[in-house]
Design an enzyme around this catalytic site. Structure first.
Site, mmCIF file in Angstrom:
data_model
loop_
_atom_site.group_PDB
_atom_site.id
_atom_site.type_symbol
_atom_site.label_atom_id
_atom_site.label_comp_id
_atom_site.label_asym_id
_atom_site.label_seq_id
_atom_site.Cartn_x
_atom_site.Cartn_y
_atom_site.Cartn_z
ATOM 1 N N HIS A 190 33.634 36.531 34.079
ATOM 2 C CA HIS A 190 33.370 37.866 34.596
ATOM 3 C C HIS A 190 32.609 37.733 35.905
ATOM 4 C CE1 HIS A 190 35.041 40.398 31.512
ATOM 5 N NE2 HIS A 190 34.373 39.772 30.553
ATOM 6 N N ASP A 192 34.381 41.414 41.446
ATOM 7 C CA ASP A 192 35.438 42.330 41.020
ATOM 8 C C ASP A 192 35.951 43.179 42.183
ATOM 9 O OD1 ASP A 192 35.224 41.400 38.486
ATOM 10 O OD2 ASP A 192 34.480 43.241 37.586
#
Length: 375
Positions: free
Chosen positions: A141, A171
């Site tokens: 992540h 992201d």
């Protein structure tokens, strides 16, 4: 511009992605006129549908990221279902997927398979480390990607109290934005060469431009930066955060000499600290003591007058109510969460001339477009 369907009107996008990187990228496309169809798992859909915060059973983050899109739910492992999506693939301009490398190939939905039926397809694969290489199959992540690329090491708080960054830099900065940029480049290429493109977006690789200054320092043999020891990461009195008397904070960025001189004059910094070289920690300590003697509102008045690249650190709530952003009308577009609940949509950095003025304010209910699109 009234009744304009957006600069990307006529572009059809199949979005197989979930959570943040892909959905934010395709939100840009939807806001500018593209028809974005989310392809979701039956009964489950995008995992973001089930995360907090919620209003009346609706996940607000999902609604914000998927405003104006359509949704079909389909079991891609089922051969009968696959046949239903086959005709859509022929008419699709852009595919965005975010699975672990190899998953789309097992589903016969990889670029090479799609290219056979649609040679002009623009196909984007978003992953943490790219489609090949030693790390390509490692799960991760945002926090993992900013760690493995060295970004986190540059400013992570004190050892006793490490700080998790508030922005999902990998992201968005390493995933969503590169995806959007490359899709637009691929559309231009298709205009010129009548060919499609395959785009491999590695979120971790997209982080290195954020560290241009660290790379410059290291590659020039000036020493690789570490935790908060460089002027852009908190190692300088000219680029730092100082606490006020009332527990507020001042963001001070008087980097250039002309602003530094104004700043020093505004806070009445003793002359011996103004031009002190190689004594950054002593200067920072002295400035902290000075800033701590007044409340944040008092300092705001002083710095507004001084015009020296200094301001009060605002809360997110305060920022949304800032008169400047109200004047700019960045929160004027909306998302309908229910008949009675409407909230501002995400302010996207897109010139208003390119936006779809007719975009729906609704987010897609799971599978709500199955009948119209698949049957």
């Amino acid at each position: 511009m009234e009744n304009f369907n957006g600069i990307l009107s006529g572009i059809k996008v199949l979005d197989f992605s979930t959570l943040l990187p892909g959905p934010l990228a395709t939100l840009f496309l939807a806001e500018t006129g593209a028809e974005v169809i989310k392809v979701e798992r039956p009964g489950i859909g995008d995992e973001m549908r089930y995360k907090s915060p919620e209003i009346e059973g609706t996940n607000v983050s999902f609604a914000l990221l998927n405003r104006g899109k359509k949704s079909i739910e389909i079991d891609l492992k089922d051969k009968k279902s696959f046949k239903k999506i086959y005709p859509i693939l022929k008419k699709t301009d852009v595919i965005v997927e975010q699975f672990r490398p190899g998953v789309m190939k097992r589903l016969n939905l990889d670029y090479e398979s799609i290219k056979k039926i649609n040679p002009k397809i623009i196909y984007v694969s978003i992953s943490g480390y790219g489609q090949d290489g030693p790390k390509s199959q490692i799960a991760g992540h945002d926090l993992n990607y900013i760690s493995t690329t060295g970004l986190l090491s540059l400013s992570m708080g004190h050892k006793e109290n490490p700080v998790v960054p508030p922005a999902l830099i990998a992201d968005i900065g390493g995933g969503s934005y590169p995806t959007l940029i490359n899709i637009l480049l691929a559309l231009r290429k298709r205009d010129l060469e009548k060919k499609g493109s395959y785009i491999d977006v590695s979120m971790s690789e997209g982080l290195f431009p954020f560290m241009f200054w660290g790379l410059a320092k290291g590659f020039s043999n000036n020493g690789w930066p570490s935790n908060s020891d460089y002027y852009l990461s908190g190692g300088s009195p000219r680029y730092n955060i100082y606490k006020t008397k009332d527990e507020g904070f001042i963001a001070a960025a008087p980097i250039e000499d002309r602003f530094w001189e104004k700043f020093c004059k505004a806070i009445d910094l003793p002359e011996k600290y103004v031009s002190q070289l190689n004594e950054d920690l002593k200067v920072i300590k002295k400035i902290k003591k000075i800033i701590s003697q007044k409340n944040k509102k008092e300092w705001q008045v002083i710095f507004d007058k001084a015009d020296c690249c200094c301001c009060v650190v605002k809360s997110l709530q305060e920022a949304t109510k800032d008169n400047h952003f109200k004047f700019r009308k960045i929160f004027n577009r909306h998302v309908n969460l229910s008949e009675k609940c409407v909230i501002p949509s995400i302010p996207l950095p897109i010139s208003k001339q390119f936006l779809n003025s007719n975009l729906s304010d609704n987010y897609p209910i799971l599978g709500e477009n199955n009948k119209k699109i698949l049957d």
